[in-house]
Design a protein around this motif. Sequence first.
Motif, short mmCIF file in Angstrom:
data_model
loop_
_atom_site.label_atom_id
_atom_site.label_comp_id
_atom_site.label_asym_id
_atom_site.label_seq_id
_atom_site.Cartn_x
_atom_site.Cartn_y
_atom_site.Cartn_z
N ASN A 1 -19.81 28.71 -32.84
CA ASN A 1 -19.21 27.51 -33.40
C ASN A 1 -19.66 27.36 -34.85
N TYR A 2 -19.34 26.21 -35.46
CA TYR A 2 -19.79 25.92 -36.82
C TYR A 2 -21.30 26.10 -36.92
N SER B 1 -23.52 22.91 -34.61
CA SER B 1 -22.96 21.67 -34.07
C SER B 1 -22.12 22.00 -32.84
N ALA B 2 -22.24 21.14 -31.81
CA ALA B 2 -21.46 21.31 -30.59
C ALA B 2 -20.43 20.18 -30.49
N ASP B 3 -19.24 20.51 -30.07
CA ASP B 3 -18.23 19.50 -29.81
C ASP B 3 -18.61 18.69 -28.57
N VAL B 4 -18.09 17.48 -28.48
CA VAL B 4 -18.34 16.65 -27.31
C VAL B 4 -17.80 17.37 -26.07
N ASN C 1 -22.68 18.90 -26.15
CA ASN C 1 -22.11 17.55 -26.07
C ASN C 1 -22.31 16.70 -27.34
N GLY C 2 -21.89 17.24 -28.47
CA GLY C 2 -21.94 16.47 -29.71
C GLY C 2 -23.25 16.51 -30.46
N ASN D 1 -26.27 18.06 -32.85
CA ASN D 1 -26.43 18.95 -34.00
C ASN D 1 -27.85 19.49 -33.95
#
Length: 220
Positions: free
Chosen positions: A123-124, A182-185, A82-83, A85
């Motif tokens: 992910n990134y 990093s995770a997306d929201v 959830n957003g 890092n």
Amino acid sequence: MNIKAATILAALATASVANAEIIIDDWSTSQGPYNPSNGWNQTQAGNMLGDLRRTFIQNAGSQDGEVSGEISDNRLRFSATNGANNFFTTYWDGPDRQGTVPYDFSEGGENDRFRLDSYNTTNYTSALVVVKFSDGTFANAHFDFDARVGPHSGPTEIMFSSFAGATDWSNVEWVALDLGISADVGAEASVTVGTFSVVPAPASAMLLGLAGLATAKRRR
């Protein structure tokens, strides 16, 4: 060169490669699970370079998200949601954080790279190696792989030559592996890391050459 001689030389080359490898950590000593509330600066004694590792975990992104990490089953794993890092850094820098006796990572010039035998991401991500040498200087470099902009699966390496400045690989005081994701929201991202080691150049070219010589001799 006959087949027997080629076989002997191939075995010697393989043995030389195996002897030169330095395993910094195979993650066989478990640690965690941790999150920023309990894993800011934790140490664990065990089967790794210098017999001690220190871990540091931090959420540098959205505080609505969460980060976690642990070492178990011969793997380092960490994640973000959830957003968030997640920065997970592991140091092999001795009990007093001042390093240990100098290590010869080059093994007399045979080794020329760091290697993660598996690096699986969703992910990134980023992976940075930081080295302190016995003369007090530092050097760092990133692993070069496509995972910086997307998922990655498999081993990855970084050459000694990628480190800027004067580097004396025969006098290494300590080393650190700094990993980030990093995770997306509304989503989750994770990293799983295998054995971290210092290795020589692949011996495959030498072994193929020896095999070719043996084949040529046999066809005469």
